[in-house]
Design a protein around this motif. Sequence first.
Motif, PDB file in Angstrom:
ATOM      1  N   MET A 123     -24.269 -25.826  53.910  1.00 22.32           N
ATOM      2  CA  MET A 123     -24.246 -27.277  53.742  1.00 22.32           C
ATOM      3  C   MET A 123     -22.923 -27.722  53.115  1.00 22.32           C
ATOM      4  SD  MET A 123     -25.320 -30.375  52.240  1.00 22.32           S
ATOM      5  CE  MET A 123     -26.478 -30.363  50.907  1.00 22.32           C
ATOM      6  N   ARG A 126     -23.555 -34.039  52.816  1.00 21.46           N
ATOM      7  CA  ARG A 126     -24.748 -34.731  53.306  1.00 21.46           C
ATOM      8  C   ARG A 126     -24.463 -36.233  53.311  1.00 21.46           C
ATOM      9  NH1 ARG A 126     -30.211 -32.388  51.674  1.00 21.46           N
ATOM     10  NH2 ARG A 126     -29.573 -32.711  49.528  1.00 21.46           N
ATOM     11  N   GLY A 127     -24.860 -36.893  54.381  1.00 23.23           N
ATOM     12  CA  GLY A 127     -24.682 -38.341  54.455  1.00 23.23           C
ATOM     13  C   GLY A 127     -23.209 -38.710  54.374  1.00 23.23           C
ATOM     14  N   TYR A 130     -21.792 -37.523  49.836  1.00 20.24           N
ATOM     15  CA  TYR A 130     -22.050 -36.327  49.016  1.00 20.24           C
ATOM     16  C   TYR A 130     -21.392 -35.102  49.632  1.00 20.24           C
ATOM     17  CZ  TYR A 130     -24.434 -32.516  46.610  1.00 20.24           C
ATOM     18  OH  TYR A 130     -24.694 -31.391  45.893  1.00 20.24           O
ATOM     19  N   ASN A 132     -21.051 -31.206  49.147  1.00 17.15           N
ATOM     20  CA  ASN A 132     -21.770 -30.164  48.410  1.00 17.15           C
ATOM     21  C   ASN A 132     -20.792 -29.340  47.571  1.00 17.15           C
ATOM     22  OD1 ASN A 132     -23.936 -28.612  47.570  1.00 17.15           O
ATOM     23  ND2 ASN A 132     -23.916 -27.291  49.380  1.00 17.15           N
ATOM     24  N   MET A 177     -31.836 -27.246  50.113  1.00 25.19           N
ATOM     25  CA  MET A 177     -30.727 -28.065  50.621  1.00 25.19           C
ATOM     26  C   MET A 177     -30.455 -27.769  52.098  1.00 25.19           C
ATOM     27  SD  MET A 177     -28.086 -27.710  47.408  1.00 25.19           S
ATOM     28  CE  MET A 177     -27.328 -29.329  47.413  1.00 25.19           C
ATOM     29  N   PRO A 179     -30.569 -28.394  56.104  1.00 21.67           N
ATOM     30  CA  PRO A 179     -30.644 -29.618  56.906  1.00 21.67           C
ATOM     31  C   PRO A 179     -31.949 -29.735  57.701  1.00 21.67           C
ATOM     32  CG  PRO A 179     -29.067 -28.062  57.854  1.00 21.67           C
ATOM     33  CD  PRO A 179     -29.498 -27.492  56.547  1.00 21.67           C
TER      34      PRO A 179
END
Length: 241
Positions: A123, A126-127, A130, A132, A177, A179
């Motif tokens: 990851m 995200r979005g 963010y 990681n 975490m 997806p």
Amino acid sequence: MSEQLPPVPDLQTVLVIMAHPDDAEFCCGGTAKILTEQGAAVHYIVLTNGDKGNHNLSVTVPELVRTRIREQRAAARLLGVQDVIFMGEEDGFLQPSRELRRRLVRHIRRMRPDLIICQYPEMLFRGHSYINHPDHRNAGLATLEAVFPAAGNPMFFPDLLAEGLEPHNIKELWMCMAPEPNHRVDISQYFELKIQALRQHASQFDDIDAMERWVRERWAEKDEQGELRYFESFKRMHFGS
Ligand SMILES: [Zn+2]
């Protein structure tokens, strides 16, 4: 073709391997409590010493590390976790090195967990807001590389075998975490305890009440009846028969 996973087997020993103090409580605090209540021995390994977890330069690094160890132990205690092993790697620079793999294999062969919970290694973000933490990815990668093939193969690290640490294969691997999680644990009955455990990491939050509000939102889902429930979700893998 969707893959059918068998039911979760009996889990007597569980090892949670995370990058930083506080990651375990975010990732699987409620799940850890459920497992301890079911009689499992749950152990934590925290790979880094958390020495970048501060923006206040008046706190010295040794002070910060001591605080984070104390906070992590307090959180683990609330959840019934048996022990916490701090590997002491430098925060922010975790690498899935050969030496780290060896150290993890040692613990896996010694504890012989049925289940390992770790961070999803792929990851990146995200979005739209963010990125990681690189340690989270590398903690996941280091764990996977220790699990397979090294922990279960006697040809890896013969010095460990000479110490009596026999190869060990885990039954289950759960990654947080991820997806596309394929395993959800309903933690509603212990959600308040997850919050209390997170609040033990007071040094990490400028506004601890804002953190709590975010967690209440982030982990909430409505069930079929429209009732509010809380879940921790994982990418689950099962090994063996
Ligand atoms: Zn972290």
